[in-house]
Design a protein around this motif. Structure first.
Motif, mmCIF file in Angstrom:
data_model
loop_
_atom_site.group_PDB
_atom_site.id
_atom_site.type_symbol
_atom_site.label_atom_id
_atom_site.label_comp_id
_atom_site.label_asym_id
_atom_site.label_seq_id
_atom_site.Cartn_x
_atom_site.Cartn_y
_atom_site.Cartn_z
ATOM 1 N N GLY A 146 45.084 29.663 48.396
ATOM 2 C CA GLY A 146 45.342 28.222 48.299
ATOM 3 C C GLY A 146 44.114 27.406 47.937
ATOM 4 N N GLU A 147 42.953 27.795 48.484
ATOM 5 C CA GLU A 147 41.731 27.009 48.243
ATOM 6 C C GLU A 147 40.920 27.528 47.060
ATOM 7 O OE1 GLU A 147 39.513 24.619 50.334
ATOM 8 O OE2 GLU A 147 41.484 23.858 50.872
ATOM 9 N N ILE A 148 40.716 28.841 47.014
ATOM 10 C CA ILE A 148 39.765 29.392 46.039
ATOM 11 C C ILE A 148 40.456 29.768 44.726
ATOM 12 C CG2 ILE A 148 38.020 31.176 45.622
ATOM 13 C CD1 ILE A 148 37.279 29.211 47.884
ATOM 14 N N TYR A 149 41.483 30.606 44.820
ATOM 15 C CA TYR A 149 42.134 31.075 43.579
ATOM 16 C C TYR A 149 42.735 29.939 42.765
ATOM 17 C CZ TYR A 149 42.089 36.178 43.435
ATOM 18 O OH TYR A 149 41.721 37.491 43.271
ATOM 19 N N SER A 150 43.125 28.870 43.426
ATOM 20 C CA SER A 150 43.823 27.808 42.704
ATOM 21 C C SER A 150 42.879 26.852 41.988
ATOM 22 C CB SER A 150 44.706 27.031 43.679
ATOM 23 O OG SER A 150 43.906 26.426 44.678
ATOM 24 N N ARG A 151 41.587 27.035 42.115
ATOM 25 C CA ARG A 151 40.637 26.155 41.434
ATOM 26 C C ARG A 151 40.634 26.452 39.922
ATOM 27 N NH1 ARG A 151 36.465 23.728 43.876
ATOM 28 N NH2 ARG A 151 35.028 24.533 42.315
ATOM 29 N N PRO A 152 40.584 25.408 39.110
ATOM 30 C CA PRO A 152 40.701 25.620 37.664
ATOM 31 C C PRO A 152 39.404 26.034 36.969
ATOM 32 C CG PRO A 152 40.601 23.279 38.154
ATOM 33 C CD PRO A 152 40.607 23.989 39.479
ATOM 34 N N ALA A 153 38.296 26.085 37.671
ATOM 35 C CA ALA A 153 37.009 26.298 36.999
ATOM 36 C C ALA A 153 36.822 27.706 36.439
ATOM 37 C CB ALA A 153 35.861 25.968 37.955
ATOM 38 N N LEU A 154 37.701 28.610 36.802
ATOM 39 C CA LEU A 154 37.644 29.966 36.237
ATOM 40 C C LEU A 154 39.078 30.428 36.001
ATOM 41 C CD1 LEU A 154 35.211 31.943 35.656
ATOM 42 C CD2 LEU A 154 35.732 33.018 37.844
ATOM 43 N N GLN A 155 39.349 30.927 34.803
ATOM 44 C CA GLN A 155 40.701 31.365 34.449
ATOM 45 C C GLN A 155 41.129 32.564 35.304
ATOM 46 O OE1 GLN A 155 42.810 29.913 32.080
ATOM 47 N NE2 GLN A 155 41.262 28.351 32.482
ATOM 48 N N PRO A 156 42.447 32.680 35.565
ATOM 49 C CA PRO A 156 42.939 33.819 36.359
ATOM 50 C C PRO A 156 42.470 35.179 35.832
ATOM 51 C CG PRO A 156 44.673 32.196 36.153
ATOM 52 C CD PRO A 156 43.536 31.705 35.294
ATOM 53 N N ARG A 157 42.496 35.387 34.503
ATOM 54 C CA ARG A 157 42.054 36.701 34.000
ATOM 55 C C ARG A 157 40.559 36.907 34.263
ATOM 56 N NH1 ARG A 157 39.091 36.980 29.677
ATOM 57 N NH2 ARG A 157 39.665 39.011 28.871
ATOM 58 N N ASP A 158 39.784 35.838 34.208
ATOM 59 C CA ASP A 158 38.352 35.952 34.479
ATOM 60 C C ASP A 158 38.113 36.270 35.958
ATOM 61 O OD1 ASP A 158 37.955 35.382 31.832
ATOM 62 O OD2 ASP A 158 37.284 33.317 32.145
ATOM 63 N N ARG A 159 38.906 35.651 36.841
ATOM 64 C CA ARG A 159 38.775 35.984 38.274
ATOM 65 C C ARG A 159 39.054 37.471 38.517
ATOM 66 N NH1 ARG A 159 38.116 31.563 41.655
ATOM 67 N NH2 ARG A 159 38.600 29.604 40.617
ATOM 68 N N GLN A 160 40.018 38.031 37.797
ATOM 69 C CA GLN A 160 40.322 39.447 38.018
ATOM 70 C C GLN A 160 39.214 40.348 37.465
ATOM 71 O OE1 GLN A 160 42.576 40.478 40.209
ATOM 72 N NE2 GLN A 160 42.861 38.281 40.451
ATOM 73 N N LEU A 161 38.564 39.937 36.386
ATOM 74 C CA LEU A 161 37.427 40.734 35.891
ATOM 75 C C LEU A 161 36.309 40.774 36.936
ATOM 76 C CD1 LEU A 161 37.299 39.569 32.172
ATOM 77 C CD2 LEU A 161 37.709 41.915 32.955
ATOM 78 N N VAL A 162 35.998 39.612 37.506
ATOM 79 C CA VAL A 162 34.971 39.569 38.548
ATOM 80 C C VAL A 162 35.409 40.402 39.756
ATOM 81 C CG1 VAL A 162 33.659 38.068 40.098
ATOM 82 C CG2 VAL A 162 34.227 37.271 37.791
ATOM 83 N N THR A 163 36.671 40.271 40.114
ATOM 84 C CA THR A 163 37.191 40.969 41.295
ATOM 85 C C THR A 163 37.161 42.485 41.109
ATOM 86 O OG1 THR A 163 38.616 39.082 41.765
ATOM 87 C CG2 THR A 163 39.183 41.164 42.832
#
Lengths: 132, 132, 132, 132, 132, 132
Positions: free
Chosen positions: F46-63
C-alpha cells in the motif's frame, strides 16, 4: 492519523529510543531520499517500535543480534548500542550478547560489533566495562 | 588445563600464525570484552587451530575463502593475509584464491579482498606480485 | 575440568535449554564430525551459554535475531524457537521479534522465520498465537 | 577473438557504462591481481554486459538491487550509481529503488546505499534530488 | 579458441573435478538459461579452474570455505564435497575444515555444511569418518 | 485512511502484482503473525509498491536482484518471478538478469535463482525459454 501525524508520532518514539544519533540519520536523508526518512520514522518507529508486545530493551537485544549478524552495519550498530543503553541494557549485557554472537555468526562479526560498542562506551565514559 | 594454561597455550598458537596483528586485536579487547579475547585465544587458537587434522596453510585457504565470502571482514582479512604468508602460502596463491572466489561470491567481494591483500603485500614489499 | 567433564557440563546446559531437539543434532554428528559435536556442547553450551551475564531468555532473543538475519538457518531456528519457549519467552514475543526483524533484514527473512515458528507452535499446540 | 581482443572489446563496454571510475578500479589491480582485472573487463563487460537481452538501464537496476542487498559493497555501489546515471536512470529512480529495497533487505542496507548515492549525487550536482 | 572450443575445454575440466554431479547441473540449465550453462563451463572451469597458480585441492578448500560461509548453497556444496574427494582431500580434512569454519561463520553454517558432507560420505561409503 | 482502508488498498496492489501466490502468503500468516501480514500488505504494497516513482517492471528487476543476492529466499523468489511475468518482464529478461547476477554474487546464487525461475516457467508453459 494523517501522514504528518504519523511522522510526528514516530519521531517522538525515535527520539525516546535512539536520541540525537537517530535524529541525525533522519536529517541527513532530507536532500537525497526524504521518503526513506519518512518511512524510517513513521513506519519503523511509529508503527513497529511503538507496539507493546515486546519491551524496548528486548527489541534492542534482537536488533543487536541482527545488526551483528548482517555485517557491514557499523553505523546502525553505533546508533543501536546507544539505544540499548538508553532503554536500560547495561554495557556488560551488550558485550555479553556480542560474545554470545560468536557461536552463531563467528568471531569476525563479534569482533566488529564489539569495537563499535567500545567506541560508544568510550564516548559515554563506560570503559572499562564493569563485570558484575 | 586450567583457564590460564588454556589461554597461554592458545596465545602461543596465535603468535605463531597471526603474529603481532593478532596480538593487537586481543589487546584492544581487554577493556571492553575481555572474555571475548579469552575465547578467541583459548578456544579459537588453543582448541581449534592447534588440531593436526588440517595443515596451517590449508586452514588459511579455508579462512580466506570464508572472510572473502562473508564481506565486511576487511580487518580480519588483513590479519589472515598476513597469517597466510606466515604459514607458507605465496602472494600468488593468495590472489589466485581471490580470483577463484569471483565465481562463487562475485566480483565485488573478490575486489574488496584483493585490495586488502594489496595493502598487506605493499607493507611486506611483495608488490608487484610475482607470476610463476 | 577434563575434556569429559567439560562435555558433561555442557550437555546438562544444552538439555536444559534446547531439550531433545538439541540432543538430536549432537547425536547426528557422531559419525561424521564428532569434534564439532564436542565443541557445540562443551564450548557453545558449557563455556558460553552457562555464563550468568545474560539471562537465558535474553540469549534467545539475540539468537532469534541472528538466525533470522543470517538466513538459511531454518533447522537451527526450529531448535531455538523451541528453546525460546523453554526458557520463558511467549509465542507472542517470538513473533513480535520476527515482525520487528522486518525493518532490519527485510520481509523475506521475517517471513521465513515466522513459518518456522508456525511449525513449532503447531507441534506445541500454541496456534493461533494469543494476542495479549 | 584473441585474449587481447577480448580485453579491448570489454574495455570499450566498461568505459561506456562505468566511465572513469571503472577504469580506476582496473588500473589499481595491475600490480596485485592482473588476471582479476582481465576477467572483470574481458568476461564481466566483454561477455556479459554486452549481451543485448537486457537493456543497460535494466542491468543497473538489477545491479543496484544486488549491491544494496549484499552489504559491504560501498565502493562498487559508488561505481554503479555513477553507471546508472550514465545509462539513463534518474536520481529519483535510483533513490526510489533504494527505498524499495528496505522491504526486502531492511533499513540498514537501504540507508548505507542511499548515503553512497548522496555522495555521488553531490559530486554531480544532483542534490537535492528532484521529485517528479 | 572459438566459443565451441572454449566450452569443450571447460567441459573436460568440469568432468575431471566435479564429475557427474557437475554435468547434471549443466544439463538441467539447457532449457531455461543455456548461456549460464555455457559460462559456468567455458569461463568458470575453462578460464579459472584450469589456471595452474592454485592446485585443485587448494581450490576446493577455498570453495568449501566460501560455500559454507555464504549459506543457502547446499546443492553447490554437495557438488563440491564430491569434487574435494575427487581431487584428493580426505573426508577427515573436509570435516576439519567445517569445524574450523565455526569460528569464522558460526555453528549454524558449520552444521549445515557438515550435514551435506554426511550425505555425500554416506553415498560414497565413507562413514564413519576415519580419524587419523 | 483507517487501518482497514490501508489494508484494503494494499491488498489491491498486492493482487495486481503478485497474484494468488501473494495472497496465499498473507493467508498463511493469519494464525501465527497477523500483524506481519497486515504490514506486508498495508505498508509493503500500500505504501511502497504503489508509489509512481519507479515502474512495476523496474521494481521487479530490483527485487529479483535483491532476492538472488540474499540467498535462502527461494519462496519469495518464486512469488516474484511470477510477479515479474505479471508486470511485463519476459522470461528471457528474467534469466538474463540471473546470468548478470553471477558476476556480482557468484554462480551458486545465480544457479539457485535460475532453478526457481525454471519451476515457475514450467508451471506457466514457458519452457524452453525463447531467445530473441
Amino acid at each position: 492519523m494523517t501522514r504528518e501525524e504519523s511522522y510526528a508520532h514516530g519521531f517522538e518514539v525515535l527520539k525516546s529510543i535512539d536520541g540525537e544519533a537517530g535524529e541525525r540519520v533522519v536529517e541527513s536523508l532530507q536532500d537525497v531520499n526524504p521518503e526513506l526518512a519518512h518511512q524510517v520514522v513513521a513506519w519503523g518507529f511509529g508503527e513497529i517500535y511503538s507496539r507493546p508486545a515486546l519491551q524496548p530493551r528486548d527489541r534492542q537485544l534482537v536488533t543487536i543480534g541482527m545488526l551483528t549478524a548482517l555485517g557491514g552495519c557499523e553505523p546502525q550498530l553505533e546508533v543501536h548500542v546507544n539505544a540499548a543503553l538508553n532503554v536500560g541494557l547495561t554495557a556488560e549485557e551488550i558485550v555479553e550478547a556480542m560474545l554470545h554472537s560468536a557461536g552463531y555468526c563467528g568471531f569476525p562479526r563479534a569482533l566488529n560489533a564489539t569495537f563499535v560498542a567500545k567506541k560508544v562506551f568510550a564516548e559515554r565514559g563506560l570503559l572499562p566495562v564493569q563485570q558484575s
